[in-house]
Design a protein around this motif. Structure first.
Motif, PDB file in Angstrom:
ATOM      1  N   SER A  55       1.282  10.479  -4.469  1.00 47.76           N
ATOM      2  CA  SER A  55       2.732  10.557  -4.609  1.00 47.76           C
ATOM      3  C   SER A  55       3.328   9.157  -4.534  1.00 47.76           C
ATOM      4  N   GLU A  56       4.614   9.049  -4.818  1.00 43.90           N
ATOM      5  CA  GLU A  56       5.284   7.756  -4.702  1.00 43.90           C
ATOM      6  C   GLU A  56       5.271   7.282  -3.251  1.00 43.90           C
ATOM      7  N   ALA A  57       5.335   8.231  -2.318  1.00 38.24           N
ATOM      8  CA  ALA A  57       5.259   7.871  -0.899  1.00 38.24           C
ATOM      9  C   ALA A  57       3.881   7.310  -0.568  1.00 38.24           C
ATOM     10  N   ASP A  58       2.836   7.870  -1.189  1.00 38.61           N
ATOM     11  CA  ASP A  58       1.481   7.354  -0.970  1.00 38.61           C
ATOM     12  C   ASP A  58       1.349   5.934  -1.514  1.00 38.61           C
ATOM     13  N   VAL A  59       1.932   5.692  -2.682  1.00 38.27           N
ATOM     14  CA  VAL A  59       1.883   4.354  -3.286  1.00 38.27           C
ATOM     15  C   VAL A  59       2.554   3.344  -2.372  1.00 38.27           C
ATOM     16  N   GLU A  60       3.664   3.736  -1.781  1.00 33.43           N
ATOM     17  CA  GLU A  60       4.387   2.851  -0.868  1.00 33.43           C
ATOM     18  C   GLU A  60       3.619   2.661   0.440  1.00 33.43           C
ATOM     19  N   ARG A  61       2.953   3.720   0.880  1.00 35.52           N
ATOM     20  CA  ARG A  61       2.269   3.706   2.174  1.00 35.52           C
ATOM     21  C   ARG A  61       0.982   2.894   2.129  1.00 35.52           C
ATOM     22  N   TYR A  62       0.161   3.126   1.123  1.00 35.56           N
ATOM     23  CA  TYR A  62      -1.181   2.533   1.094  1.00 35.56           C
ATOM     24  C   TYR A  62      -1.194   1.276   0.230  1.00 35.56           C
ATOM     25  N   GLN A  63      -0.821   0.180   0.834  1.00 37.02           N
ATOM     26  CA  GLN A  63      -0.761  -1.095   0.143  1.00 37.02           C
ATOM     27  C   GLN A  63      -1.863  -2.013   0.648  1.00 37.02           C
ATOM     28  N   ARG A  66      -3.306  -3.439   4.481  1.00 35.02           N
ATOM     29  CA  ARG A  66      -3.047  -2.544   5.597  1.00 35.02           C
ATOM     30  C   ARG A  66      -4.350  -1.889   6.070  1.00 35.02           C
TER      31      ARG A  66
END
Length: 325
Positions: A55-63, A66
């Motif tokens: 999801s877009e949230a996953d793209v933002e989360r897993y950078q 990290r």
């Protein structure tokens, strides 16, 4: 039971550990859904995995850069180690979460590498080359001893740039001992400066990326410009033969125009530097692949080695012949 490190898990074994996200690429699958192509890293090595239906949230989360808690299953895909991801989450505050704790480091400490480099610089008896080398190493000292030599493939770890340079210098010492007609100071100076432009071409040791200058100019042209600027600062004649020879060493070290060199080697020492650079990089790439390979099998195909895979011989070979046969 395997230790909590990426490369200590056997194929088919369930994985549960902390790891660094070294590289993250957003891709689109054939079904039109996006997924994350991930490279995990810890002190034992690297392994890739795919996070499907991101999801877009996953793209933002897993950078990249990290630390995450990874659970999954160790597999092999086209000869390369891979993890089938079961679950993924960011590290909690009470878990190891410093990227530096998971990064692969050069097998030598910075102080040791710096001492070795300084010893070689004393052997650069040509004062023009010596002054240029000293000036540029002093200018980029911190980056030179901490940056990788590449984003992937060879010496792609913290301190890899300096370690790769020292490896070439050790080879250069052997070659100049075997062939005394070589101009040793020129070879040493060229070896020290040949990849120095990577401190500008690359972003750094954590989640390494190519910078805009790296993509648009490249490390060969970047360090050539640095040599010219150093000459101006040191009031050296940029058109002198000494400077032209040193610039040629850097500009020709990739060997072929299609590999990024503006010119092909036209000096004996430039050709030797190119060959030593190729040798050291190739040995590192093959070693990395074989370290992940079970004895008695072929490792992953190496794109930079013409797509070849290399065989890791079975352990326990003695070469002895049974006298009764």
């Amino acid at each position: 039971m395997a230790e909590d490190q990426l490369m200590t898990y056997a194929v088919g074994e369930q994985m549960n550990l902390m790891a660094l996200l070294k590289n993250v690429t957003v891709r689109v699958a054939k079904n039109g859904k996006q997924y994350l192509d991930l490279t995990f890293e810890d002190r034992s090595g690297e392994i890739t995995g795919k996070f499907w239906d991101a999801s877009e949230a996953d793209v933002e989360r897993y950078q990249a850069g990290r630390v995450v808690r990874l659970t999954g299953k160790r597999e092999t895909y086209q000869g390369s180690p891979q993890v089938k991801i079961v679950s993924l989450r960011l590290a909690n505050a009470d878990e190891p979460h410093e990227p530096g704790d998971f990064m692969i480091h050069a097998p030598m400490k910075t102080a040791e590498m710096e001492e070795e480099l300084n010893q070689v610089i004393f052997e650069i008896t040509n004062q023009v080359w010596n002054r240029i080398v000293r000036s540029l190493i002093a200018k980029h000292r911190d980056e030179f001893f901490s940056f990788p030599a590449a984003k992937r493939n060879h010496h792609a770890f913290e301190g890899g740039l300096a370690y790769h340079t020292l490896s070439i210098l050790k080879l250069a010492h052997s070659v100049t001992s075997q062939y005394p007609n070589l101009n040793a100071p020129l070879l040493y100076a060229g070896a020290i400066l040949h990849d120095l432009g990577k401190v500008t071409e690359l972003s750094g040791p954590v989640s390494t990326q190519y910078t805009a200058q790296g993509n648009l100019i490249g490390h060969i042209s970047l360090v050539d410009g640095e040599i010219v600027a150093a000459c101006q600062e040191l009031k050296l004649d940029v058109n002198s033969e000494d400077v032209v020879l040193l610039r040629h060493m850097v500009l020709a070290h990739h060997g072929l125009l299609e590999y990024g060199s503006p010119v092909r080697p036209r000096l004996l020492e430039a050709e030797v530097l190119h060959q030593l650079d190729e040798l050291d990089a190739s040995i590192m790439m093959m070693t990395n692949a074989l370290d992940k390979t079970t004895p008695g099998n072929f490792g992953e195909r190496l794109f930079a080695m013409d797509g070849r895979s290399f065989y890791r011989p079975s352990e326990g070979l003695t070469g002895k012949v049974d006298p009764e046969k």
